[in-house]
Write a protein that holds these residues in place. Structure first.
Motif, mmCIF file in Angstrom:
data_model
loop_
_atom_site.group_PDB
_atom_site.id
_atom_site.type_symbol
_atom_site.label_atom_id
_atom_site.label_comp_id
_atom_site.label_asym_id
_atom_site.label_seq_id
_atom_site.Cartn_x
_atom_site.Cartn_y
_atom_site.Cartn_z
ATOM 1 N N MET A 45 0.761 -1.077 0.131
ATOM 2 C CA MET A 45 -0.063 -0.047 -0.097
ATOM 3 C C MET A 45 0.833 1.222 0.032
ATOM 4 O O MET A 45 2.085 1.140 0.707
ATOM 5 C CB MET A 45 -0.996 -0.107 1.364
ATOM 6 N N SER A 46 0.342 2.343 -0.780
ATOM 7 C CA SER A 46 1.236 3.409 -0.646
ATOM 8 C C SER A 46 1.370 4.178 0.627
ATOM 9 O O SER A 46 0.249 4.129 1.297
ATOM 10 C CB SER A 46 0.615 4.637 -1.753
ATOM 11 N N PRO A 47 2.528 4.774 0.825
ATOM 12 C CA PRO A 47 2.617 5.567 2.078
ATOM 13 C C PRO A 47 1.461 6.612 2.359
ATOM 14 O O PRO A 47 0.987 7.048 1.191
ATOM 15 C CB PRO A 47 3.890 6.280 1.937
ATOM 16 N N HIS A 48 1.221 6.844 3.602
ATOM 17 C CA HIS A 48 -0.044 7.873 3.788
ATOM 18 C C HIS A 48 0.610 9.012 4.560
ATOM 19 O O HIS A 48 1.470 9.120 5.308
ATOM 20 C CB HIS A 48 -0.897 6.872 4.806
ATOM 21 N N VAL A 49 0.302 10.250 3.890
ATOM 22 C CA VAL A 49 0.846 11.449 4.441
ATOM 23 C C VAL A 49 -0.260 12.186 4.685
ATOM 24 O O VAL A 49 -1.252 12.412 4.412
ATOM 25 C CB VAL A 49 1.532 12.221 3.220
ATOM 26 N N LEU A 50 -0.086 12.803 6.197
ATOM 27 C CA LEU A 50 -1.124 13.513 6.729
ATOM 28 C C LEU A 50 -0.482 15.007 6.721
ATOM 29 O O LEU A 50 0.614 15.413 7.068
ATOM 30 C CB LEU A 50 -1.176 13.249 8.255
ATOM 31 N N VAL A 51 -1.328 15.877 6.138
ATOM 32 C CA VAL A 51 -0.900 17.467 5.895
ATOM 33 C C VAL A 51 -1.689 18.193 6.820
ATOM 34 O O VAL A 51 -3.021 18.150 6.884
ATOM 35 C CB VAL A 51 -1.021 17.712 4.506
ATOM 36 N N ALA A 52 -0.969 18.927 7.640
ATOM 37 C CA ALA A 52 -1.687 19.805 8.680
ATOM 38 C C ALA A 52 -1.437 21.175 8.230
ATOM 39 O O ALA A 52 -0.280 21.753 8.449
ATOM 40 C CB ALA A 52 -1.293 19.460 9.932
ATOM 41 N N GLU A 53 -2.161 21.891 7.405
ATOM 42 C CA GLU A 53 -1.959 23.121 6.806
ATOM 43 C C GLU A 53 -3.253 23.895 6.746
ATOM 44 O O GLU A 53 -4.106 23.549 6.231
ATOM 45 C CB GLU A 53 -1.574 22.896 5.456
ATOM 46 N N ASP A 54 -3.429 25.063 7.442
ATOM 47 C CA ASP A 54 -4.579 25.914 7.532
ATOM 48 C C ASP A 54 -4.779 26.969 6.353
ATOM 49 O O ASP A 54 -5.792 27.405 6.282
ATOM 50 C CB ASP A 54 -4.706 26.752 8.890
ATOM 51 N N ASP A 55 -3.825 26.819 5.228
ATOM 52 C CA ASP A 55 -3.909 27.769 4.256
ATOM 53 C C ASP A 55 -4.427 26.867 3.233
ATOM 54 O O ASP A 55 -3.950 25.681 2.781
ATOM 55 C CB ASP A 55 -2.617 28.327 3.806
ATOM 56 N N VAL A 56 -5.844 26.945 2.625
ATOM 57 C CA VAL A 56 -6.620 26.067 1.819
ATOM 58 C C VAL A 56 -5.792 26.025 0.494
ATOM 59 O O VAL A 56 -5.575 24.831 0.020
ATOM 60 C CB VAL A 56 -7.942 26.587 1.924
ATOM 61 N N LEU A 57 -5.336 26.987 0.084
ATOM 62 C CA LEU A 57 -4.869 27.032 -1.266
ATOM 63 C C LEU A 57 -3.493 26.351 -1.456
ATOM 64 O O LEU A 57 -3.136 25.514 -2.126
ATOM 65 C CB LEU A 57 -4.617 28.473 -1.647
ATOM 66 N N GLN A 58 -2.743 26.651 -0.205
ATOM 67 C CA GLN A 58 -1.354 25.866 -0.013
ATOM 68 C C GLN A 58 -1.622 24.418 -0.068
ATOM 69 O O GLN A 58 -0.888 23.425 -0.749
ATOM 70 C CB GLN A 58 -0.633 26.355 0.898
ATOM 71 N N ALA A 59 -2.652 24.215 0.780
ATOM 72 C CA ALA A 59 -3.094 22.853 1.031
ATOM 73 C C ALA A 59 -3.293 22.027 -0.254
ATOM 74 O O ALA A 59 -2.986 21.025 -0.738
ATOM 75 C CB ALA A 59 -4.014 22.569 2.032
ATOM 76 N N GLU A 60 -4.173 22.597 -1.124
ATOM 77 C CA GLU A 60 -4.317 21.995 -2.314
ATOM 78 C C GLU A 60 -3.051 21.767 -3.560
ATOM 79 O O GLU A 60 -3.253 20.596 -3.940
ATOM 80 C CB GLU A 60 -5.463 23.152 -3.307
ATOM 81 N N VAL A 61 -2.281 22.658 -3.294
ATOM 82 C CA VAL A 61 -1.116 22.625 -4.177
ATOM 83 C C VAL A 61 -0.363 21.319 -3.702
ATOM 84 O O VAL A 61 0.086 20.507 -4.452
ATOM 85 C CB VAL A 61 -0.104 23.707 -4.148
ATOM 86 N N ILE A 62 -0.148 21.007 -2.322
ATOM 87 C CA ILE A 62 0.536 19.987 -1.612
ATOM 88 C C ILE A 62 -0.277 18.602 -2.027
ATOM 89 O O ILE A 62 0.417 17.786 -2.420
ATOM 90 C CB ILE A 62 0.517 20.238 -0.282
ATOM 91 N N ARG A 63 -1.469 18.648 -1.981
ATOM 92 C CA ARG A 63 -2.329 17.468 -2.289
ATOM 93 C C ARG A 63 -2.079 16.951 -3.624
ATOM 94 O O ARG A 63 -1.879 15.978 -4.144
ATOM 95 C CB ARG A 63 -3.922 17.763 -2.193
ATOM 96 N N ARG A 64 -2.127 17.986 -4.630
ATOM 97 C CA ARG A 64 -1.971 17.782 -6.214
ATOM 98 C C ARG A 64 -0.629 17.030 -6.358
ATOM 99 O O ARG A 64 -0.416 15.983 -7.080
ATOM 100 C CB ARG A 64 -2.048 18.866 -7.035
ATOM 101 N N TYR A 65 0.470 17.445 -5.707
ATOM 102 C CA TYR A 65 1.861 17.131 -5.889
ATOM 103 C C TYR A 65 1.843 15.496 -5.432
ATOM 104 O O TYR A 65 2.373 14.791 -5.781
ATOM 105 C CB TYR A 65 2.870 17.959 -5.347
ATOM 106 N N LEU A 66 1.217 15.424 -3.952
ATOM 107 C CA LEU A 66 1.380 14.270 -3.265
ATOM 108 C C LEU A 66 0.673 12.992 -3.984
ATOM 109 O O LEU A 66 1.005 11.990 -4.272
ATOM 110 C CB LEU A 66 0.767 14.221 -1.712
ATOM 111 N N GLU A 67 -0.373 13.393 -4.288
ATOM 112 C CA GLU A 67 -1.474 12.188 -4.959
ATOM 113 C C GLU A 67 -0.756 12.078 -6.544
ATOM 114 O O GLU A 67 -1.108 10.839 -6.883
ATOM 115 C CB GLU A 67 -2.889 12.865 -4.911
ATOM 116 N N ARG A 68 -0.284 12.982 -7.343
ATOM 117 C CA ARG A 68 0.137 12.837 -8.465
ATOM 118 C C ARG A 68 1.366 11.692 -8.117
ATOM 119 O O ARG A 68 1.848 11.062 -8.978
ATOM 120 C CB ARG A 68 0.636 13.781 -9.280
#
Length: 231
Positions: free
Chosen positions: A1-24
């Protein structure tokens, strides 16, 4: 199973950028927006890595790091706009594995994520090769630029797969021809030029000024791993 990354970030736009890169890159992700939620999610989900912003509501990142380190050996990568040496030393002293000051390049964040997980023996199972926000998923045989799926022919896909595996390497037309199935050398090398031209219309913002698929005059082509191209 792929590693699971928990991201704690209150900036919604920054969190979305991180999500795209991680999931890609094939990671499973969970996102929270405050420190208390980060603690609860880490205890419940037991992620492989916590990407932890320092400045968060309810409980700040330093206290979250302190609490997590008392309870587990989860990998912790801290993010902060307060990039002073004192803050960095404080975070590392509390048990963080790495520390990244804002603003940062998403590519640098991903490089540090991969390094931490690789050292811990945890790597994604999905076979994704990426340069900037261009990604080639070998398992799904899918090409994306940011959130946009690019429709490629089999020859175009094989060419991109070869080049994303070795960003910056200069390929001759003959070498690329071998990747897409051979053929007569003279006509085949013209076919490579056609593939390149078609790919540029699909992946480049301005095909006349390619940022990814670059001509090396007198030799062939390379996939440029240069400047960051955030989604």
């Amino acid at each position: 199973m792929s590693p699971h990354v928990l991201v704690a970030e209150d900036d919604v736009l920054q969190a979305e950028v991180i999500r795209r890169y991680l999931e890609r890159d094939g990671y499973r992700t969970t996102f929270v927006q405050d420190g208390q939620a980060a603690l609860s999610a880490a205890r419940r989900l037991r992620p492989d890595l916590v990407v932890l912003d320092v400045l968060m509501p309810t409980v700040d990142g330093f206290e979250v790091c302190r609490a997590l380190r008392r309870e587990s050996d989860v990998l912790i990568l801290m993010l902060t706009a307060r990039s002073s040496e004192d803050d960095m030393l404080r975070g590392l002293g509390l048990g963080a594995d790495d520390y990244l000051g804002k603003p940062y390049s998403p590519r640098e964040l991903m490089a540090r994520t991969r390094t931490l997980l690789r050292r811990a023996g945890r790597t994604p199972v999905s076979d994704v090769q990426s340069v900037g926000d261009l990604a080639v998923n070998l398992t799904l045989r899918r090409v994306t630029v940011g959130d946009r799926v690019v429709d490629c022919t089999p020859g175009e896909f094989e060419m991109l797969a070869a080049m994303t595996a070795q960003p910056g390497r200069v390929f001759t037309r003959r070498q690329l021809l071998e990747r897409v199935g051979g053929g007569d050398r003279s006509s085949g090398e013209r076919t490579v030029d056609v593939h390149v031209r078609n790919l540029r219309t699909k992946i480049e913002q301005d095909p006349r000024r390619p940022a990814y698929l670059v001509t090396v005059f007198g030799v062939g082509y390379k996939l440029d791993p240069g400047r960051d191209r955030a989604p």
